[in-house]
Design a protein around this motif. Structure first.
Motif, PDB file in Angstrom:
ATOM      1  N   ILE A 280       0.842  -1.211   0.000  1.00 37.50           N
ATOM      2  CA  ILE A 280       0.000   0.000   0.000  1.00 37.50           C
ATOM      3  C   ILE A 280       0.874   1.256   0.000  1.00 37.50           C
ATOM      4  CG2 ILE A 280      -1.686   1.325   1.368  1.00 37.50           C
ATOM      5  CD1 ILE A 280      -2.812  -1.161  -0.134  1.00 37.50           C
ATOM      6  N   GLU A 281       1.902   1.269   0.854  1.00 35.67           N
ATOM      7  CA  GLU A 281       2.766   2.465   0.922  1.00 35.67           C
ATOM      8  C   GLU A 281       3.304   2.835  -0.459  1.00 35.67           C
ATOM      9  OE1 GLU A 281       4.258   1.013   5.323  1.00 35.67           O
ATOM     10  OE2 GLU A 281       5.759   1.243   3.756  1.00 35.67           O
ATOM     11  N   GLU A 282       3.706   1.810  -1.226  1.00 38.86           N
ATOM     12  CA  GLU A 282       4.359   2.092  -2.516  1.00 38.86           C
ATOM     13  C   GLU A 282       3.382   2.470  -3.627  1.00 38.86           C
ATOM     14  OE1 GLU A 282       7.598  -0.060  -3.954  1.00 38.86           O
ATOM     15  OE2 GLU A 282       8.770   0.316  -2.146  1.00 38.86           O
ATOM     16  N   THR A 283       2.084   2.393  -3.359  1.00 37.46           N
ATOM     17  CA  THR A 283       1.141   2.890  -4.378  1.00 37.46           C
ATOM     18  C   THR A 283       1.286   4.401  -4.547  1.00 37.46           C
ATOM     19  OG1 THR A 283      -0.661   3.182  -2.778  1.00 37.46           O
ATOM     20  CG2 THR A 283      -0.583   1.078  -3.966  1.00 37.46           C
ATOM     21  N   ALA A 284       1.982   5.056  -3.593  1.00 35.98           N
ATOM     22  CA  ALA A 284       2.195   6.507  -3.695  1.00 35.98           C
ATOM     23  C   ALA A 284       3.335   6.860  -4.648  1.00 35.98           C
ATOM     24  CB  ALA A 284       2.491   7.086  -2.314  1.00 35.98           C
ATOM     25  N   ILE A 285       4.135   5.862  -5.033  1.00 31.83           N
ATOM     26  CA  ILE A 285       5.309   6.122  -5.888  1.00 31.83           C
ATOM     27  C   ILE A 285       4.941   5.781  -7.322  1.00 31.83           C
ATOM     28  CG2 ILE A 285       7.734   5.499  -6.299  1.00 31.83           C
ATOM     29  CD1 ILE A 285       7.790   4.575  -3.316  1.00 31.83           C
ATOM     30  N   ASP A 286       5.023   6.787  -8.217  1.00 29.15           N
ATOM     31  CA  ASP A 286       4.540   6.583  -9.594  1.00 29.15           C
ATOM     32  C   ASP A 286       5.159   5.363 -10.281  1.00 29.15           C
ATOM     33  OD1 ASP A 286       2.878   9.243 -10.577  1.00 29.15           O
ATOM     34  OD2 ASP A 286       4.331   9.662  -8.991  1.00 29.15           O
ATOM     35  N   GLU A 287       6.458   5.127 -10.036  1.00 27.15           N
ATOM     36  CA  GLU A 287       7.133   4.057 -10.786  1.00 27.15           C
ATOM     37  C   GLU A 287       7.312   2.764  -9.984  1.00 27.15           C
ATOM     38  OE1 GLU A 287       7.453   4.095 -14.017  1.00 27.15           O
ATOM     39  OE2 GLU A 287       6.554   6.096 -13.915  1.00 27.15           O
ATOM     40  N   SER A 288       6.636   2.610  -8.862  1.00 26.53           N
ATOM     41  CA  SER A 288       6.759   1.351  -8.110  1.00 26.53           C
ATOM     42  C   SER A 288       6.046   0.223  -8.859  1.00 26.53           C
ATOM     43  CB  SER A 288       6.153   1.503  -6.719  1.00 26.53           C
ATOM     44  OG  SER A 288       4.747   1.658  -6.834  1.00 26.53           O
ATOM     45  N   GLU A 289       6.397  -1.011  -8.514  1.00 25.10           N
ATOM     46  CA  GLU A 289       5.784  -2.176  -9.176  1.00 25.10           C
ATOM     47  C   GLU A 289       4.268  -2.186  -8.973  1.00 25.10           C
ATOM     48  OE1 GLU A 289       7.196  -4.418 -11.243  1.00 25.10           O
ATOM     49  OE2 GLU A 289       8.929  -3.071 -11.050  1.00 25.10           O
ATOM     50  N   VAL A 290       3.839  -1.841  -7.775  1.00 27.88           N
ATOM     51  CA  VAL A 290       2.398  -1.926  -7.504  1.00 27.88           C
ATOM     52  C   VAL A 290       1.643  -0.816  -8.240  1.00 27.88           C
ATOM     53  CG1 VAL A 290       2.518  -0.718  -5.249  1.00 27.88           C
ATOM     54  CG2 VAL A 290       0.613  -2.269  -5.728  1.00 27.88           C
ATOM     55  N   SER A 291       2.251   0.377  -8.347  1.00 24.66           N
ATOM     56  CA  SER A 291       1.601   1.452  -9.115  1.00 24.66           C
ATOM     57  C   SER A 291       1.498   1.076 -10.584  1.00 24.66           C
ATOM     58  CB  SER A 291       2.376   2.766  -8.997  1.00 24.66           C
ATOM     59  OG  SER A 291       2.201   3.316  -7.735  1.00 24.66           O
ATOM     60  N   LYS A 292       2.576   0.488 -11.106  1.00 31.33           N
ATOM     61  CA  LYS A 292       2.555   0.086 -12.523  1.00 31.33           C
ATOM     62  C   LYS A 292       1.465  -0.957 -12.742  1.00 31.33           C
ATOM     63  CE  LYS A 292       7.313  -0.016 -12.929  1.00 31.33           C
ATOM     64  NZ  LYS A 292       8.541  -0.531 -13.469  1.00 31.33           N
TER      65      LYS A 292
END
Ligand SMILES: N[C@@H](CC(=O)c1ccccc1NC=O)C(=O)O
Length: 300
Positions: A280-292
């Motif tokens: 969940i935390e990394e959904t804030a980072i545009d280029e994270s695996e989870v956002s992608k």
């Protein structure tokens, strides 16, 4: 049993014990939760303070039944809507710690709705699920009023359990509504409450108000799905995190199997490297695996 090897169900059902981060801290499980809350609350503040994102504060009922809808000056009128349902074992967290995914999705043209709900023990889990059905109805009314043609829902942990109700909610759904649903994303959820309902760690003093009987009737794994046909255009993603417990990963795997067997377009994926919290935390980072992953859902 979802993990026949485990002798400690309390541990299996406490995601914070399975993080591999914060191992230099005296209590990594406490540290991972404190970090999660601090970081995700900062994500929420950054949206309006630093990222030029606007928010409408709406309400779908009494108490904590609130929805925040986020967008920016480039959001098109008919933008697809992304709806997020937070976790916290139906008894903790709220939208102030549930907006991490908003920034990257707004920047990709989505309007994003983050909802709150009444928590146990203010309501029983049974009542909460009825109220969640009310939310589903409300959000489709909202989509109709604002001419939204495409909606994707994601739920995390206990929020994924709540979201499963959309597949089983005859009052709230119709073929017209399900046709608008592009995807359902179930992140690190629990779908069978039979092992957890009488664990003192998960359900202290039975604040969820469950009995053996209601733990069964409120378990998506045990439901009969009669309206599969209306979901033929919707993709279902059941996702688990590598550093979740075996029990959690198995719950997701078996829920995905059930959905597939029933005839839904469901897939199952274990996200490597993530735990229950940084997914969940990394959904804030545009280029994270989870956002992608989340934004590629529209291309699939
Ligand atoms: N007290 C729990 C916290 C927890 O279960 C949790 C925390 C944040 C988001 C989701 C969670 N779990 C299920 O909804 C734990 O120690 O893992």
């Amino acid at each position: 049993m979802y993990n026949p090897k485990s002798k400690d169900l309390d541990r299996e059902y406490f995601p914070s014990y399975h993080t591999t981060r914060f191992q230099d801290q005296p209590e990594p499980n406490m540290a991972v939760q404190e970090h999660f809350i601090r970081l995700t609350q900062q994500h929420e503040r950054d949206l309006t303070e630093k990222q030029g994102i606007s928010v409408d504060h709406l309400r779908y009922g009494g108490g904590r039944r609130l929805v925040d809808v986020f967008y920016n000056e480039s959001t098109p009128d008919h933008a697809p809507l992304f709806v997020f349902v937070h976790g916290g074992y139906w008894q903790m967290l709220d939208k102030s710690s549930s907006c991490s995914l908003v920034g990257p999705l707004v920047r990709r043209g989505y309007r994003v709705a983050v909802m709150d709900y009444n928590l146990c023990p203010d309501v029983t889990l049974e009542k909460l699920m009825k109220e969640f059905s009310g939310f589903i109805s409300w959000i489709f009314d909202y989509a109709e009023l604002t001419n939204v043609l495409e909606v994707t829902f994601a739920g995390h942990s206990a929020g994924a359990h709540l979201l499963a109700q959309i597949l089983h909610s005859q009052e709230a759904m119709s073929p017209q509504r399900s046709k608008k649903v592009w995807a359902l994303v179930f992140l690190c959820g629990v779908y069978d409450l039979r092992e957890l309902y009488n664990l003192e760690s998960v359900n202290p003093k039975n604040i969820l108000g469950l009995s053996q009987q209601s733990a069964e009737t409120l378990s998506p794994m045990l439901w009969e799905y009669t309206d599969v046909a209306i979901w033929s255009s919707t993709k279902l993603y059941v996702v688990a995190a590598e550093h979740d417990s075996t029990t959690f990963i198995e719950q997701s795997r078996r829920f995905a199997e059930l959905l597939k067997k029933t005839g839904f377009r469901a897939s199952f994926k274990v996200f490597s490297k993530y735990d229950h919290f940084d997914i969940i935390e990394e959904t804030a980072i545009d280029e994270s695996e989870v956002s992608k992953f989340l934004r590629n859902i529209r291309m699939d």
